[in-house]
Design a protein around this motif. Sequence first.
Motif, short mmCIF file in Angstrom:
data_model
loop_
_atom_site.label_atom_id
_atom_site.label_comp_id
_atom_site.label_asym_id
_atom_site.label_seq_id
_atom_site.Cartn_x
_atom_site.Cartn_y
_atom_site.Cartn_z
N LEU A 137 13.29 0.79 2.47
CA LEU A 137 12.91 1.36 3.76
C LEU A 137 13.32 2.83 3.85
CD1 LEU A 137 13.94 -1.64 6.00
CD2 LEU A 137 11.64 -0.66 5.92
N ALA A 138 14.53 3.14 3.40
CA ALA A 138 15.01 4.52 3.47
C ALA A 138 14.23 5.43 2.55
CB ALA A 138 16.50 4.56 3.12
N ALA A 139 13.86 4.92 1.37
CA ALA A 139 13.10 5.74 0.43
C ALA A 139 11.74 6.12 1.01
CB ALA A 139 12.92 4.98 -0.89
N TRP A 140 11.05 5.16 1.62
CA TRP A 140 9.74 5.45 2.20
C TRP A 140 9.87 6.26 3.48
CZ3 TRP A 140 5.30 5.43 -0.16
CH2 TRP A 140 5.16 4.68 -1.33
N ALA A 141 10.91 6.01 4.26
CA ALA A 141 11.14 6.82 5.46
C ALA A 141 11.36 8.28 5.09
CB ALA A 141 12.34 6.28 6.23
N SER A 142 12.12 8.52 4.04
CA SER A 142 12.37 9.89 3.57
C SER A 142 11.09 10.54 3.07
CB SER A 142 13.42 9.89 2.47
OG SER A 142 14.66 9.44 2.94
N ALA A 143 10.26 9.74 2.40
CA ALA A 143 9.03 10.28 1.81
C ALA A 143 8.00 10.64 2.87
CB ALA A 143 8.43 9.27 0.83
N THR A 144 7.92 9.85 3.95
CA THR A 144 6.86 10.07 4.94
C THR A 144 7.35 10.75 6.22
OG1 THR A 144 7.18 7.89 5.96
CG2 THR A 144 5.63 8.03 4.11
N GLY A 145 8.58 10.50 6.58
CA GLY A 145 9.11 11.07 7.82
C GLY A 145 8.70 10.35 9.08
N VAL A 146 7.84 9.33 8.96
CA VAL A 146 7.39 8.55 10.12
C VAL A 146 7.48 7.07 9.77
CG1 VAL A 146 5.44 7.96 11.63
CG2 VAL A 146 5.81 10.34 10.94
N VAL A 147 8.15 6.29 10.61
CA VAL A 147 8.30 4.85 10.39
C VAL A 147 7.81 4.09 11.62
CG1 VAL A 147 9.90 2.95 9.95
CG2 VAL A 147 10.26 5.17 8.85
N ILE A 148 6.95 3.11 11.38
CA ILE A 148 6.46 2.23 12.44
C ILE A 148 6.75 0.80 12.01
CG2 ILE A 148 4.44 1.44 13.74
CD1 ILE A 148 3.18 4.21 13.01
N THR A 149 7.31 0.00 12.89
CA THR A 149 7.54 -1.41 12.58
C THR A 149 6.61 -2.28 13.42
OG1 THR A 149 9.30 -1.63 14.24
CG2 THR A 149 9.95 -1.02 11.99
N ARG B 283 0.87 -1.19 0.00
CA ARG B 283 0.00 0.00 0.00
C ARG B 283 0.90 1.23 0.00
NH1 ARG B 283 -5.62 0.84 3.16
NH2 ARG B 283 -5.79 3.10 3.03
N ARG B 284 0.48 2.27 -0.72
CA ARG B 284 1.29 3.48 -0.84
C ARG B 284 0.59 4.67 -0.20
NH1 ARG B 284 5.33 3.03 -4.82
NH2 ARG B 284 5.36 0.95 -5.78
N GLY B 285 1.33 5.39 0.62
CA GLY B 285 0.83 6.60 1.26
C GLY B 285 1.98 7.48 1.67
N LEU B 286 1.77 8.77 1.75
CA LEU B 286 2.88 9.70 1.97
C LEU B 286 2.89 10.35 3.36
CD1 LEU B 286 3.02 11.43 -1.52
CD2 LEU B 286 4.53 9.66 -0.60
N ASP B 287 2.08 9.79 4.28
CA ASP B 287 2.07 10.35 5.64
C ASP B 287 2.82 9.47 6.65
OD1 ASP B 287 0.48 12.60 4.96
OD2 ASP B 287 -1.31 11.33 4.99
N VAL B 288 2.67 8.16 6.52
CA VAL B 288 3.26 7.21 7.48
C VAL B 288 3.76 5.99 6.72
CG1 VAL B 288 2.82 5.75 9.49
CG2 VAL B 288 1.63 7.92 9.28
N THR B 289 4.89 5.45 7.14
CA THR B 289 5.38 4.17 6.62
C THR B 289 5.24 3.12 7.71
OG1 THR B 289 6.99 5.20 5.14
CG2 THR B 289 7.38 2.90 5.75
N ILE B 290 4.51 2.04 7.41
CA ILE B 290 4.37 0.91 8.34
C ILE B 290 5.07 -0.28 7.71
CG2 ILE B 290 2.80 -0.50 9.69
CD1 ILE B 290 0.60 1.59 9.13
N ALA B 291 6.14 -0.73 8.33
CA ALA B 291 6.90 -1.88 7.85
C ALA B 291 6.63 -3.05 8.78
CB ALA B 291 8.39 -1.55 7.83
#
Length: 314
Positions: free
Chosen positions: A233-245, A185-193
């Motif tokens: 992971l880094a690309a999506w972290a940069s895009a959203t600024g928020v990472v949750i695992t 799923r793609r979104g630009l507010d939060v990255t959930i890995a």
Amino acid sequence: MSETTRASREVYRDLVAELLPGDERLVCLDSDTGLFGGVDFGAARDRYVNLGIAEHTMMGTAAGLAKEGRRPLVNTMAAFAASRAVEAVKIDIAMNGLPVLIAATHSGVSAGHLGPTHHALEDLAVMRTLPNMTVVAPGDAATTEALFRQALAAPGPVYFRLGRGPTPDLPQGPPVRLGRAQVLRRGLDVTIAACGPYPVLAALEAAALLGRDGIRASVLHVHTVKPLDVATLAAWASATGVVITVEEHWAAAGFGAAVAESLSELMPIRVHRVALPDAFVSVAGDQRHLLRRAGVTAAAVVERARSALGQKDV
């Protein structure tokens, strides 16, 4: 997502039964788990060896077979592969970079009915620290099959983390590739890995709940813990600024820790981890009940996301 389908360990069993007769390199070593009860290996029956409840010996045997050109498939429970037998895994298999595939069933709390002695909440931490080791945790039946076939071509040892019971299919994503995260799923507010069947399902449910509030979440199915797909992971972290695992493992040194370690070397970002707390699971119960009790849920992911977004806006 469909209803519950096959268990990943049963997918593994059926693949071994299919592939063993046609590939003389393959040898299946079992530890009296009962998984292969009733399986007819045909002409390959001599290459199925049940060594009994002797996991340490089984790892040493696998190393010897691999040294002589075989491709051993070792079948045991994750709690025993990552604790009772880990000395042999480290010294005999990993140190020599031998192509042994360790199929570790009953991972996480999927053997929750057997109590904490049979929980495997340290195995990702143990196995990912071993040099030469590839660590894989498929999210459903389809990815189990695809990754198992790819793992057979890996040049060194592979820890293949499997559950016990059937879990729902994940939505279809990009082609499954060992070492590459799937973007579901793609979104630009939060990255959930997320890593593992129920954590990925929790991540997808959380993304849907956040979407109702206009929060767009990306969901990454990170089935390969080592080598970790740091680039994605880094690309999506940069895009959203928020990472949750999200993971079915103790927080210490597990999947979330691997993500945090990797990203901290590239960018100033906090990784918010949803995992089991630093305590033994003291009750017996089924897998989903124990995960809910431990807080590995969609609701917990949503709470972390909203809190992180609030901090980000300050």
